[in-house]
Design a protein around this motif. Structure first.
Motif, PDB file in Angstrom:
ATOM      1  N   LEU A 112      21.008  -7.174  23.492  1.00 35.28           N
ATOM      2  CA  LEU A 112      20.361  -6.842  22.217  1.00 35.28           C
ATOM      3  C   LEU A 112      21.022  -5.728  21.418  1.00 35.28           C
ATOM      4  CD1 LEU A 112      16.605  -7.107  23.273  1.00 35.28           C
ATOM      5  CD2 LEU A 112      17.977  -8.794  22.050  1.00 35.28           C
ATOM      6  N   ILE A 113      22.315  -5.529  21.590  1.00 40.35           N
ATOM      7  CA  ILE A 113      23.029  -4.576  20.735  1.00 40.35           C
ATOM      8  C   ILE A 113      24.347  -5.204  20.297  1.00 40.35           C
ATOM      9  CG2 ILE A 113      21.997  -2.540  21.841  1.00 40.35           C
ATOM     10  CD1 ILE A 113      24.688  -2.046  23.138  1.00 40.35           C
ATOM     11  N   ASP A 114      24.808  -4.809  19.138  1.00 42.75           N
ATOM     12  CA  ASP A 114      26.038  -5.380  18.591  1.00 42.75           C
ATOM     13  C   ASP A 114      27.257  -5.115  19.465  1.00 42.75           C
ATOM     14  OD1 ASP A 114      24.772  -6.501  16.439  1.00 42.75           O
ATOM     15  OD2 ASP A 114      25.280  -4.895  15.041  1.00 42.75           O
ATOM     16  N   LYS A 115      27.326  -3.948  20.111  1.00 41.11           N
ATOM     17  CA  LYS A 115      28.500  -3.619  20.917  1.00 41.11           C
ATOM     18  C   LYS A 115      28.700  -4.604  22.068  1.00 41.11           C
ATOM     19  CE  LYS A 115      28.796   1.224  19.870  1.00 41.11           C
ATOM     20  NZ  LYS A 115      28.868   2.595  20.323  1.00 41.11           N
ATOM     21  N   ALA A 116      27.650  -5.311  22.455  1.00 39.24           N
ATOM     22  CA  ALA A 116      27.767  -6.275  23.546  1.00 39.24           C
ATOM     23  C   ALA A 116      28.495  -7.539  23.109  1.00 39.24           C
ATOM     24  CB  ALA A 116      26.391  -6.626  24.087  1.00 39.24           C
ATOM     25  N   VAL A 117      28.594  -7.767  21.814  1.00 41.08           N
ATOM     26  CA  VAL A 117      29.251  -8.981  21.320  1.00 41.08           C
ATOM     27  C   VAL A 117      30.461  -8.675  20.441  1.00 41.08           C
ATOM     28  CG1 VAL A 117      27.222 -10.468  21.528  1.00 41.08           C
ATOM     29  CG2 VAL A 117      27.575  -9.175  19.428  1.00 41.08           C
ATOM     30  N   ILE A 118      31.016  -7.473  20.559  1.00 43.11           N
ATOM     31  CA  ILE A 118      32.205  -7.070  19.809  1.00 43.11           C
ATOM     32  C   ILE A 118      33.438  -7.220  20.699  1.00 43.11           C
ATOM     33  CG2 ILE A 118      33.376  -5.129  18.681  1.00 43.11           C
ATOM     34  CD1 ILE A 118      31.072  -5.942  17.013  1.00 43.11           C
ATOM     35  N   ASP A 119      34.449  -7.904  20.196  1.00 48.73           N
ATOM     36  CA  ASP A 119      35.711  -8.063  20.916  1.00 48.73           C
ATOM     37  C   ASP A 119      36.448  -6.725  20.896  1.00 48.73           C
ATOM     38  OD1 ASP A 119      38.229  -8.678  21.881  1.00 48.73           O
ATOM     39  OD2 ASP A 119      38.339 -10.587  20.800  1.00 48.73           O
ATOM     40  N   PRO A 120      36.768  -6.150  22.062  1.00 44.58           N
ATOM     41  CA  PRO A 120      37.416  -4.835  22.077  1.00 44.58           C
ATOM     42  C   PRO A 120      38.846  -4.861  21.555  1.00 44.58           C
ATOM     43  CG  PRO A 120      37.277  -5.733  24.291  1.00 44.58           C
ATOM     44  CD  PRO A 120      36.523  -6.669  23.393  1.00 44.58           C
ATOM     45  N   ASN A 121      39.454  -6.021  21.504  1.00 45.79           N
ATOM     46  CA  ASN A 121      40.844  -6.103  21.060  1.00 45.79           C
ATOM     47  C   ASN A 121      41.003  -5.990  19.556  1.00 45.79           C
ATOM     48  OD1 ASN A 121      41.762  -6.476  23.707  1.00 45.79           O
ATOM     49  ND2 ASN A 121      41.278  -8.656  23.602  1.00 45.79           N
ATOM     50  N   ASN A 122      40.039  -6.555  18.799  1.00 39.72           N
ATOM     51  CA  ASN A 122      40.196  -6.534  17.342  1.00 39.72           C
ATOM     52  C   ASN A 122      38.988  -5.944  16.604  1.00 39.72           C
ATOM     53  OD1 ASN A 122      38.291  -8.563  17.500  1.00 39.72           O
ATOM     54  ND2 ASN A 122      39.761 -10.213  17.199  1.00 39.72           N
ATOM     55  N   GLY A 123      37.936  -5.577  17.319  1.00 40.40           N
ATOM     56  CA  GLY A 123      36.769  -4.967  16.685  1.00 40.40           C
ATOM     57  C   GLY A 123      35.879  -5.954  15.956  1.00 40.40           C
ATOM     58  N   LEU A 124      36.175  -7.248  16.040  1.00 38.09           N
ATOM     59  CA  LEU A 124      35.363  -8.280  15.401  1.00 38.09           C
ATOM     60  C   LEU A 124      34.393  -8.866  16.415  1.00 38.09           C
ATOM     61  CD1 LEU A 124      38.227 -10.081  13.457  1.00 38.09           C
ATOM     62  CD2 LEU A 124      36.640  -8.354  12.576  1.00 38.09           C
ATOM     63  N   PHE A 125      33.428  -9.646  15.931  1.00 37.34           N
ATOM     64  CA  PHE A 125      32.479 -10.274  16.834  1.00 37.34           C
ATOM     65  C   PHE A 125      33.180 -11.315  17.698  1.00 37.34           C
ATOM     66  CE2 PHE A 125      29.536  -8.713  13.573  1.00 37.34           C
ATOM     67  CZ  PHE A 125      28.616  -8.070  14.394  1.00 37.34           C
ATOM     68  N   LEU A 126      32.684 -11.482  18.924  1.00 36.21           N
ATOM     69  CA  LEU A 126      33.199 -12.519  19.810  1.00 36.21           C
ATOM     70  C   LEU A 126      32.934 -13.884  19.187  1.00 36.21           C
ATOM     71  CD1 LEU A 126      31.874 -11.154  23.225  1.00 36.21           C
ATOM     72  CD2 LEU A 126      34.253 -11.188  22.476  1.00 36.21           C
ATOM     73  N   ALA A 127      33.684 -14.881  19.606  1.00 36.32           N
ATOM     74  CA  ALA A 127      33.517 -16.236  19.078  1.00 36.32           C
ATOM     75  C   ALA A 127      32.081 -16.714  19.310  1.00 36.32           C
ATOM     76  CB  ALA A 127      34.500 -17.182  19.760  1.00 36.32           C
ATOM     77  N   TYR A 151      29.433 -15.476  17.667  1.00 35.29           N
ATOM     78  CA  TYR A 151      28.471 -14.433  17.300  1.00 35.29           C
ATOM     79  C   TYR A 151      28.787 -13.911  15.908  1.00 35.29           C
ATOM     80  CZ  TYR A 151      27.409 -14.590  22.236  1.00 35.29           C
ATOM     81  OH  TYR A 151      27.069 -15.022  23.481  1.00 35.29           O
ATOM     82  N   ASP A 152      27.727 -13.559  15.177  1.00 38.03           N
ATOM     83  CA  ASP A 152      27.922 -13.029  13.826  1.00 38.03           C
ATOM     84  C   ASP A 152      27.145 -11.733  13.603  1.00 38.03           C
ATOM     85  OD1 ASP A 152      25.334 -13.946  13.746  1.00 38.03           O
ATOM     86  OD2 ASP A 152      25.646 -15.357  12.105  1.00 38.03           O
ATOM     87  N   GLY A 153      26.530 -11.191  14.637  1.00 41.21           N
ATOM     88  CA  GLY A 153      25.791  -9.947  14.511  1.00 41.21           C
ATOM     89  C   GLY A 153      24.314 -10.127  14.222  1.00 41.21           C
ATOM     90  N   SER A 154      23.899 -11.355  13.956  1.00 41.01           N
ATOM     91  CA  SER A 154      22.468 -11.583  13.692  1.00 41.01           C
ATOM     92  C   SER A 154      21.771 -11.940  15.003  1.00 41.01           C
ATOM     93  CB  SER A 154      22.290 -12.710  12.674  1.00 41.01           C
ATOM     94  OG  SER A 154      22.783 -13.923  13.190  1.00 41.01           O
ATOM     95  N   LEU A 155      20.445 -11.782  15.000  1.00 39.85           N
ATOM     96  CA  LEU A 155      19.656 -12.065  16.184  1.00 39.85           C
ATOM     97  C   LEU A 155      18.712 -13.209  15.869  1.00 39.85           C
ATOM     98  CD1 LEU A 155      19.036 -11.144  19.061  1.00 39.85           C
ATOM     99  CD2 LEU A 155      17.362  -9.578  18.115  1.00 39.85           C
ATOM    100  N   ASN A 156      18.815 -14.280  16.618  1.00 43.40           N
ATOM    101  CA  ASN A 156      17.972 -15.452  16.435  1.00 43.40           C
ATOM    102  C   ASN A 156      16.897 -15.418  17.522  1.00 43.40           C
ATOM    103  OD1 ASN A 156      16.821 -18.009  16.459  1.00 43.40           O
ATOM    104  ND2 ASN A 156      18.730 -19.031  15.928  1.00 43.40           N
ATOM    105  N   PHE A 157      15.664 -15.091  17.126  1.00 37.75           N
ATOM    106  CA  PHE A 157      14.594 -14.924  18.107  1.00 37.75           C
ATOM    107  C   PHE A 157      14.201 -16.246  18.773  1.00 37.75           C
ATOM    108  CE2 PHE A 157      14.075 -11.044  15.604  1.00 37.75           C
ATOM    109  CZ  PHE A 157      14.083 -10.119  16.637  1.00 37.75           C
ATOM    110  N   GLY A 158      14.319 -17.360  18.067  1.00 40.44           N
ATOM    111  CA  GLY A 158      14.034 -18.662  18.668  1.00 40.44           C
ATOM    112  C   GLY A 158      15.008 -18.968  19.796  1.00 40.44           C
TER     113      GLY A 158
END
Length: 187
Positions: free
Chosen positions: A82-97, A99-106
């Motif tokens: 439940l945090i953005d840092k968990a889905v950030i690629d450390p190599n380029n600072g972008l979201f992992l494939a 993921y877009d930073g949004s949270l889908n509760f469903g």
């Protein structure tokens, strides 16, 4: 600290976000409280109950074996943290494939349901008991379905989830029928 220094970069190299890799390591560090040969909590319990420390440690592992699957679920589904840092690629600072930073509760609710069913199947299989003792084929089937429930493709986990519910319902009905038959014989 040594594990974080040695294993952290390796897990990141396998494609995990840095935060997720460190949570994976932290979770197993906490689990060492019941895992021999460290097993501080288990050994403390053994000294209180005057039981054999190693037997207590192995009993604690058998009781808590399901908790060892949770870090792997973090690795497969880092959005659970439940945090953005968990889905950030450390190599380029972008979201992992994917993921877009949004949270889908469903999606998160469905994922939690899948995890709950998978953990129920794993725990009952490893205990060898649900409503009654499980046969070896039932144990194997429960473990296989639990693994498939945690798979990524919808086609696989959807069928596996339905199969898991069907397996538990079948076992419950079969147990109930056997109990009813036993009670009728006693009367």
């Amino acid at each position: 600290i040594n594990v974080a220094l040695l294993m952290g970069p390796m897990l990141v190299g396998l494609g995990l976000a840095t935060f997720t890799a460190h949570m994976f390591i932290f979770y197993f560090a906490v689990a060492s409280a019941i895992t021999p040969p460290v097993a501080l909590a288990a050994f403390a319990a053994a000294s209180i109950t005057k039981a054999d420390p190693m037997k207590t440690g192995f009993s604690a592992v058998r009781s808590g074996i399901v908790m060892f699957t949770i870090p792997f679920v973090f690795a497969l589904y880092p959005e659970l943290l439940l945090i953005d840092k968990a889905v950030i690629d450390p190599n380029n600072g972008l979201f992992l494939a994917g993921y877009d930073g949004s949270l889908n509760f469903g999606w998160l609710a469905l994922l939690m349901l899948r995890i709950a069913v998978a953990l129920y199947l794993v725990s009952s299989a490893l205990a060898g008991f649900d409503r009654k003792a499980l046969k070896p084929i039932e144990i194997f089937t429960r473990l296989a379905i639990a693994v498939l429930i945690l798979a990524h493709p919808t086609e696989i986990y959807g069928l596996a989830l339905a199969g898991g519910f069907a397996l538990v319902a079948w076992h419950t009905l079969r147990s109930r029928d056997e109990l009813t038959a036993t009670q009728e014989r006693q009367v």
